[in-house]
Design an enzyme around this catalytic site. Structure first.
Site, PDB file in Angstrom:
ATOM      1  N   TRP A   1       4.458 103.952  68.067  1.00  0.00           N
ATOM      2  CA  TRP A   1       3.930 103.977  69.444  1.00  0.00           C
ATOM      3  C   TRP A   1       4.682 103.012  70.340  1.00  0.00           C
ATOM      4  O   TRP A   1       4.782 103.226  71.544  1.00  0.00           O
ATOM      5  CB  TRP A   1       2.408 103.887  69.497  1.00  0.00           C
ATOM      6  CG  TRP A   1       1.704 102.576  69.262  1.00  0.00           C
ATOM      7  CD1 TRP A   1       2.103 101.539  68.494  1.00  0.00           C
ATOM      8  CD2 TRP A   1       0.434 102.215  69.822  1.00  0.00           C
ATOM      9  NE1 TRP A   1       1.162 100.549  68.518  1.00  0.00           N
ATOM     10  CE2 TRP A   1       0.115 100.941  69.317  1.00  0.00           C
ATOM     11  CE3 TRP A   1      -0.481 102.832  70.665  1.00  0.00           C
ATOM     12  CZ2 TRP A   1      -1.063 100.272  69.654  1.00  0.00           C
ATOM     13  CZ3 TRP A   1      -1.667 102.174  70.997  1.00  0.00           C
ATOM     14  CH2 TRP A   1      -1.946 100.917  70.501  1.00  0.00           C
TER      15      TRP A   1
ATOM     16  N   GLU B   1       3.609  89.665  74.376  1.00  0.00           N
ATOM     17  CA  GLU B   1       2.967  90.731  73.590  1.00  0.00           C
ATOM     18  C   GLU B   1       1.524  90.957  74.064  1.00  0.00           C
ATOM     19  O   GLU B   1       1.074  92.078  74.201  1.00  0.00           O
ATOM     20  CB  GLU B   1       3.005  90.327  72.110  1.00  0.00           C
ATOM     21  CG  GLU B   1       2.538  91.394  71.151  1.00  0.00           C
ATOM     22  CD  GLU B   1       2.626  90.929  69.693  1.00  0.00           C
ATOM     23  OE1 GLU B   1       3.019  89.754  69.451  1.00  0.00           O
ATOM     24  OE2 GLU B   1       2.293  91.735  68.803  1.00  0.00           O
TER      25      GLU B   1
ATOM     26  N   ASP C   1      -4.493  96.900  65.307  1.00  0.00           N
ATOM     27  CA  ASP C   1      -4.566  96.550  63.882  1.00  0.00           C
ATOM     28  C   ASP C   1      -5.805  95.764  63.421  1.00  0.00           C
ATOM     29  O   ASP C   1      -6.424  96.113  62.438  1.00  0.00           O
ATOM     30  CB  ASP C   1      -3.327  95.745  63.484  1.00  0.00           C
ATOM     31  CG  ASP C   1      -2.049  96.540  63.672  1.00  0.00           C
ATOM     32  OD1 ASP C   1      -2.095  97.635  64.251  1.00  0.00           O
ATOM     33  OD2 ASP C   1      -0.989  96.056  63.239  1.00  0.00           O
TER      34      ASP C   1
ATOM     35  N   TRP D   1       8.993 101.000  65.594  1.00  0.00           N
ATOM     36  CA  TRP D   1       7.596 101.402  65.414  1.00  0.00           C
ATOM     37  C   TRP D   1       7.290 102.604  66.289  1.00  0.00           C
ATOM     38  O   TRP D   1       7.829 102.712  67.407  1.00  0.00           O
ATOM     39  CB  TRP D   1       6.640 100.269  65.797  1.00  0.00           C
ATOM     40  CG  TRP D   1       6.251  99.364  64.678  1.00  0.00           C
ATOM     41  CD1 TRP D   1       5.122  99.446  63.914  1.00  0.00           C
ATOM     42  CD2 TRP D   1       6.975  98.211  64.188  1.00  0.00           C
ATOM     43  NE1 TRP D   1       5.105  98.429  62.985  1.00  0.00           N
ATOM     44  CE2 TRP D   1       6.229  97.656  63.123  1.00  0.00           C
ATOM     45  CE3 TRP D   1       8.173  97.604  64.533  1.00  0.00           C
ATOM     46  CZ2 TRP D   1       6.636  96.532  62.424  1.00  0.00           C
ATOM     47  CZ3 TRP D   1       8.594  96.485  63.831  1.00  0.00           C
ATOM     48  CH2 TRP D   1       7.826  95.964  62.787  1.00  0.00           C
TER      49      TRP D   1
ATOM     50  N   TYR E   1       9.253  91.604  65.233  1.00  0.00           N
ATOM     51  CA  TYR E   1       9.193  93.016  64.827  1.00  0.00           C
ATOM     52  C   TYR E   1      10.594  93.619  64.906  1.00  0.00           C
ATOM     53  O   TYR E   1      10.933  94.308  65.886  1.00  0.00           O
ATOM     54  CB  TYR E   1       8.273  93.809  65.748  1.00  0.00           C
ATOM     55  CG  TYR E   1       6.879  93.258  65.927  1.00  0.00           C
ATOM     56  CD1 TYR E   1       5.926  93.366  64.918  1.00  0.00           C
ATOM     57  CD2 TYR E   1       6.503  92.650  67.127  1.00  0.00           C
ATOM     58  CE1 TYR E   1       4.638  92.876  65.101  1.00  0.00           C
ATOM     59  CE2 TYR E   1       5.218  92.165  67.311  1.00  0.00           C
ATOM     60  CZ  TYR E   1       4.294  92.271  66.302  1.00  0.00           C
ATOM     61  OH  TYR E   1       3.028  91.802  66.488  1.00  0.00           O
TER      62      TYR E   1
ATOM     63  N   TYR F   1      -4.677  88.063  68.625  1.00  0.00           N
ATOM     64  CA  TYR F   1      -4.241  89.441  68.400  1.00  0.00           C
ATOM     65  C   TYR F   1      -5.225  90.451  69.002  1.00  0.00           C
ATOM     66  O   TYR F   1      -5.503  90.377  70.206  1.00  0.00           O
ATOM     67  CB  TYR F   1      -4.044  89.615  66.889  1.00  0.00           C
ATOM     68  CG  TYR F   1      -2.967  90.599  66.484  1.00  0.00           C
ATOM     69  CD1 TYR F   1      -1.742  90.651  67.127  1.00  0.00           C
ATOM     70  CD2 TYR F   1      -3.191  91.476  65.425  1.00  0.00           C
ATOM     71  CE1 TYR F   1      -0.771  91.569  66.727  1.00  0.00           C
ATOM     72  CE2 TYR F   1      -2.214  92.386  65.016  1.00  0.00           C
ATOM     73  CZ  TYR F   1      -1.018  92.430  65.674  1.00  0.00           C
ATOM     74  OH  TYR F   1      -0.068  93.335  65.280  1.00  0.00           O
ATOM     75  N   TRP F   2      -5.782  91.389  68.245  1.00  0.00           N
ATOM     76  CA  TRP F   2      -6.642  92.429  68.845  1.00  0.00           C
ATOM     77  C   TRP F   2      -8.117  92.017  68.877  1.00  0.00           C
ATOM     78  O   TRP F   2      -9.001  92.857  68.929  1.00  0.00           O
ATOM     79  CB  TRP F   2      -6.476  93.744  68.076  1.00  0.00           C
ATOM     80  CG  TRP F   2      -5.166  94.414  68.369  1.00  0.00           C
ATOM     81  CD1 TRP F   2      -4.029  94.360  67.613  1.00  0.00           C
ATOM     82  CD2 TRP F   2      -4.825  95.223  69.513  1.00  0.00           C
ATOM     83  NE1 TRP F   2      -3.020  95.081  68.210  1.00  0.00           N
ATOM     84  CE2 TRP F   2      -3.478  95.635  69.375  1.00  0.00           C
ATOM     85  CE3 TRP F   2      -5.535  95.648  70.647  1.00  0.00           C
ATOM     86  CZ2 TRP F   2      -2.829  96.443  70.313  1.00  0.00           C
ATOM     87  CZ3 TRP F   2      -4.890  96.453  71.576  1.00  0.00           C
ATOM     88  CH2 TRP F   2      -3.551  96.840  71.407  1.00  0.00           C
TER      89      TRP F   2
ATOM     90  N   GLN G   1       0.838 106.288  63.200  1.00  0.00           N
ATOM     91  CA  GLN G   1       0.352 105.394  64.262  1.00  0.00           C
ATOM     92  C   GLN G   1      -0.040 106.273  65.444  1.00  0.00           C
ATOM     93  O   GLN G   1       0.303 107.463  65.449  1.00  0.00           O
ATOM     94  CB  GLN G   1       1.489 104.431  64.666  1.00  0.00           C
ATOM     95  CG  GLN G   1       1.042 103.001  64.900  1.00  0.00           C
ATOM     96  CD  GLN G   1       2.162 102.053  65.291  1.00  0.00           C
ATOM     97  OE1 GLN G   1       3.244 102.476  65.661  1.00  0.00           O
ATOM     98  NE2 GLN G   1       1.885 100.761  65.206  1.00  0.00           N
TER      99      GLN G   1
HETATM  100  C1  DGY Z   1       2.373  96.658  65.172  1.00  0.00           C
HETATM  101  O1  DGY Z   1       2.630  95.624  64.556  1.00  0.00           O
HETATM  102  O2  DGY Z   1       1.343  97.279  65.024  1.00  0.00           O
HETATM  103  C2  DGY Z   1       3.260  97.159  66.233  1.00  0.00           C
HETATM  104  O3  DGY Z   1       3.084  98.439  66.683  1.00  0.00           O
HETATM  105  C3  DGY Z   1       4.528  96.484  66.505  1.00  0.00           C
HETATM  106  O4  DGY Z   1       4.378  96.122  67.865  1.00  0.00           O
END
Ligand code: DGY
Length: 448
Positions: A41, A415, A173, A39, A35, A371-372, A112
């Site tokens: 946040w 991360e 995301d 960004w 990244y 990831y999320w 964001q």
């Molecule tokens: C994202 O990719 O959503 C971020 O905020 C970078 O960490």
């Protein structure tokens, strides 16, 4: 001859090194490889983490974020680094085509989680009185313009909740409720062909993220393509909610975003009151409406909060870590708080060895490494700790603080982390993990 023994690097030292390495002049990128831009946040978390040790740098981080602000008030989720030739990402937005966008830098055209006022308040508290006033006087009109933009553009029907138009705006995301909503959208013919023939894997060769991180830890190719298609469609509508075609867009009153907005609205009120320029009644009413609207996101049968589809009013009943964020917003009743605390302590769902997973362990979508879709994130834990402290749950807050710091000590400032075995995942030297680690180390049992 004596062999020199190398001391293990302390988590604080490692965090400081990461923040020094990811520094780009006035601002900090989330991770050098993955990244390389700024960004929204991420910069807010960096500023809050640095506020105690280097308030001047923290103030500079927020100032530089706000140089991306549009004349209509929007604070974009990305400000592009002029030094990184990332033409692909810039092309998605083409911000300079918008008359309201800054002329001298490229930005994205969406936002964001709006944590800027929260970060500004904390940074202000750490500055010397004279610098503090000058800093707050400088940022207050920009923050007010941003919050006005949010309400004007994203809550045009005065429902109280801000509507998001892309999952990149919610910060989480690839969180399941957004991905499910995305999968329901009609896809262009080429996308149907690509998924039908299982050609999406070809995309891996042109992806930037999988050059640095294993594909199994990132967004799947299908979800990634759908997000790109959505961004291109939104561009055709000028990224304007009021111009989006209802049948080929996603419009969600996002739980995490709105919960953090409530915290930010309060911070904005506090900054304005300190400067003797109270928030006007119109904006104050919008703030109050957001707090009241939280009850509409509560599902009493499930005992948790959910995001809502802004077009159908249906709750998106897929449980995620976002359900705990309203604890920080202070919008929960005593009964709701009790149920959320019980849910958080539930070892089958949200309290494994390394809490708090972004998706509960028993959900069909749970994936500990992707990831999320399951991993534990330090920014979510940090926000939940603030909420627990605000409710006087100091023992649970302390337990979560300790377990969060254990993760970072064992695996480094990654991360995200596997909630099951604590393995570090995603980018290795991630700025908000480093910054919030500094905050958690410096603030055992702080006031939140
Ligand atoms: C994202 O990719 O959503 C971020 O905020 C970078 O960490």
């Amino acid at each position: 001859m004596e062999v020199p023994t190398s001391e293990p690097v302390s988590p604080a030292r490692r965090a400081e090194e990461v923040l020094a390495r990811n520094r780009r002049g006035d601002w900090t990128c989330p991770s050098s490889e993955l990244y390389p831009h700024q960004w929204l946040w991420d910069s807010c978390f960096v500023a809050m983490g640095l506020a105690r040790s280097d308030p001047a740098r923290a103030a500079g981080e927020l100032r530089s974020l706000l140089r991306g602000q549009w004349s209509n008030g929007l604070v974009p989720h990305m400000v592009f680094s002029p030094d990184v030739p990332d033409v692909g990402s810039r092309r998605i937005w083409q911000s300079t085509r918008h008359p309201e966008a800054p002329r001298d830098i490229h930005t994205s055209c969406i936002t964001q989680p709006p944590l800027v006022a929260v970060a500004a308040l904390r940074v202000g508290q750490a500055l010397e009185p004279a610098d503090r006033r000058a800093f707050l006087v400088e940022v207050l009109p920009k923050l007010i313009a941003y919050h006005r933009w949010l309400y004007r553009e994203r809550d045009p029907h005065r429902r109280g909740l801000i509507t998001l138009i892309h999952p990149w705006e919610c910060g989480l995301d690839t969180t399941p409720p957004w991905m499910v909503a995305l999968r329901r959208l009609p896809q262009p013919w080429w996308m149907r062909l690509v998924t039908g023939l299982r050609l999406a894997r070809v995309v891996r060769f042109v992806r930037r993220d999988t050059r640095f991180v294993p594909a199994a830890e990132r967004v799947s190719e299908d979800d990634g393509l759908r997000m790109l298609v959505l961004a291109h469609r939104a561009r055709r509508s000028g990224f304007r909610l009021d111009r989006l075609p209802p049948d080929s867009s996603v419009q969600i009153e996002d739980l995490a975003f709105n919960a953090l907005l409530v915290v930010s609205n309060r911070a904005l009120r506090e900054i304005a009151a300190e400067l003797g320029e109270p928030i006007d009644a119109e904006l104050g009413e919008r703030f109050a409406a957001t707090e009241q609207a939280f009850d509409e996101l509560w599902d009493d049968r499930a005992g948790q909060y959910f995001s809502r589809d802004a077009r159908t009013d249906a709750l998106l009943t897929m449980p995620t870590v976002a359900t705990f964020l309203p604890l920080w917003s202070g919008v929960t009743s005593a009964a709701q708080t009790e149920r959320l605390l019980a849910l958080l302590r539930d070892t089958v769902r949200f309290w494994p060895a390394y809490p708090v997973p972004s998706v509960p362990l028993d959900a069909p979508e749970f994936d500990p490494t992707r990831y999320w879709k399951g991993p534990t994130w330090v920014n979510m834990n940090w926000a939940i700790i603030q909420g627990l402290r605000a409710h006087g749950e100091t023992d649970l807050a302390e337990e979560l603080r300790r377990r969060t710091l254990d993760l970072v000590t064992q695996a480094g400032p990654c991360e995200y982390f596997s909630p099951l075995d604590g393995e570090g995942l995603g980018a290795e030297d991630f700025s908000w993990t480093a910054a919030l680690t500094l905050d958690l180390l410096a603030d055992p049992g702080g006031a939140g």
